[in-house]
Write an enzyme that holds these catalytic residues in place. Sequence first.
Site, short mmCIF file in Angstrom:
data_model
loop_
_atom_site.label_atom_id
_atom_site.label_comp_id
_atom_site.label_asym_id
_atom_site.label_seq_id
_atom_site.Cartn_x
_atom_site.Cartn_y
_atom_site.Cartn_z
CE LYS A 54 113.01 74.21 19.69
NZ LYS A 54 113.22 74.81 21.02
NE ARG A 76 112.00 74.02 28.49
CZ ARG A 76 111.76 74.39 27.24
NH1 ARG A 76 110.65 74.02 26.64
NH2 ARG A 76 112.61 75.16 26.58
CE1 TYR A 120 83.54 57.26 10.57
CE2 TYR A 120 85.40 58.77 10.72
CZ TYR A 120 84.85 57.57 10.28
OH TYR A 120 85.62 56.69 9.57
CG MET A 169 93.91 58.47 9.61
SD MET A 169 94.19 56.70 9.54
CE MET A 169 93.59 56.17 11.13
#
Length: 379
Positions: free
Chosen positions: A41, A138, A260, A319
Site C-alpha cells: 500500500k 478500526r 526563520y 520548505m
Amino acid sequence: MSSPEFLAASNRLTVDLSALADNWRTMNELSGKARAAAVLKANAYGVGVTEAAHTLYAAGARDFFVASVEEGAELRPLIPDARIYILAGMWPGNEELFFAYDLVPIVNSEEQLAVFMAALSERGEYPCVLHVDTGMNRLGLSFEEALALASDPARPASFSPVLVMSHLACGDDPMHPMNVYQLEGFRAVTAAFEGIPASLANSGGVFLGNDYHFDLTRPGIAVYGGEAVIGAVNPMKPVVTAEARILQVRTVPAGGTASYGASVRFTRDSRIATVAIGYADGYHRSLSGGGVMLRQARASGAQGFLHGRLVPHVGRVTMDLSLFDVTDLPEQAVRAGDYIELFGRNVAIDDVARAGGTIGYELLTSLGRRYCRNYVGGV
Ligand SMILES: *Cc1c(COP(=O)(O)O)cnc(C)c1O
C-alpha cells in the site's frame, strides 16, 4: 550504474532492492509454517510500487495487500498471476473494478458484506476475505457478527472466503496484554470458520512467534527496513537511503543566529551547511533542530550523516532548505556539492523519525516527488 541525473540531483534516494528481497525472505522464514504476504500500500511504503512488486514477486511472494481498489488496479499488470487483496474493501459502485482486475475484497463490515453478497449473486463464485475485529476497533466485523455469519444457514454455497483475518493493535510491543487478548479472540474466530486459512500478524506480529502466524502473515514495515518492535535492535537491512546536497557552507560568529524566527543562536563560531531538503520533501518541520519548540518535537532534533560523523540539524526545517551544524568536521572536509545522508545506511530512519515525534512509516510514505530515485540490486 547511477545516471548523470542521480549524480547531480539536489536530493536523491537509493533504494536497495537486494535488501528489500532479503528482508522479505527473512520475514518469510520467521513466519515458520505460514506463508508471508507482502504489503504494497501507499506506493509500497513510498519505495515505489513497480520496483517493489517485481522484486518481491521474484523473491517468492504471491500474496499482496494494498489499501484501495485503485492501488490494486495499478498493481495488477505488474504481477499478473499473484493474489491481490484490497484492505478498504468493496462499496457500491466499485464492484466492477474488483472483477475487471481480479482483486480480492476484504469484507470489513456488515454493509460491505451486503455489497459483496449482492455482487456475488450476479457474478457467481468470487473470493473474499473476512476481516474480524479482535480489539483494534478500526475495521472488521464484530465477533458476534462473525459468529452469526459462520452459523448462518442462509449463507449461499457460493460464499467461500479464502481467508479470515484480524489486525493487531499492539504487535510492536511484545509485552502488551492486548496481544494475547487478540490472539485468543482470533482463535475463537478461526474455530468458527474451520478450514478457512487465517491471518493475524503484521511485521510486529511475526516477531511475536509461531502462535501468531496462522497460515499467512502480512509484514509491511520490516520488509522496507523499518523497526517493527519498539525498544529492540532492528534486525532488518535498510532499504531506503535519502541524501541531499549541500548548497552552501557559511560561517556564523558566536552570538549570531540563523533560520526563520532567528530560532538558533550559536554559542561558538560555527560553520553551517545549507542543504537542499525541506518539509516539501517529507523532511518534516518537526525534525527541526535543538531549541526550536514545535508541538511535540523533542528538544534534540534530527541528525544527518556527513563524512563519517553525525551532524545536528539546527534552526527550523523550511520548505526546501535545512541547516546542519558542521563545525565539528575538519574545515576543509565540507564543501558545497557534498551530499549529506538524511537517513538510511548510516542514520536509522527510525532514529530520525523519533527526533520528529513520528515513526519510520510516516517518513517513508511522505517522501516527496523531488527526489531522484536510484534502484540498486535485486533478487
Ligand atoms: C498496513 C497493514 C499491515 C502491515 O503492517 P506493518 O506494521 O507495516 O507490518 C498488515 N495488515 C494490515 C491490515 C495493514 O493495514
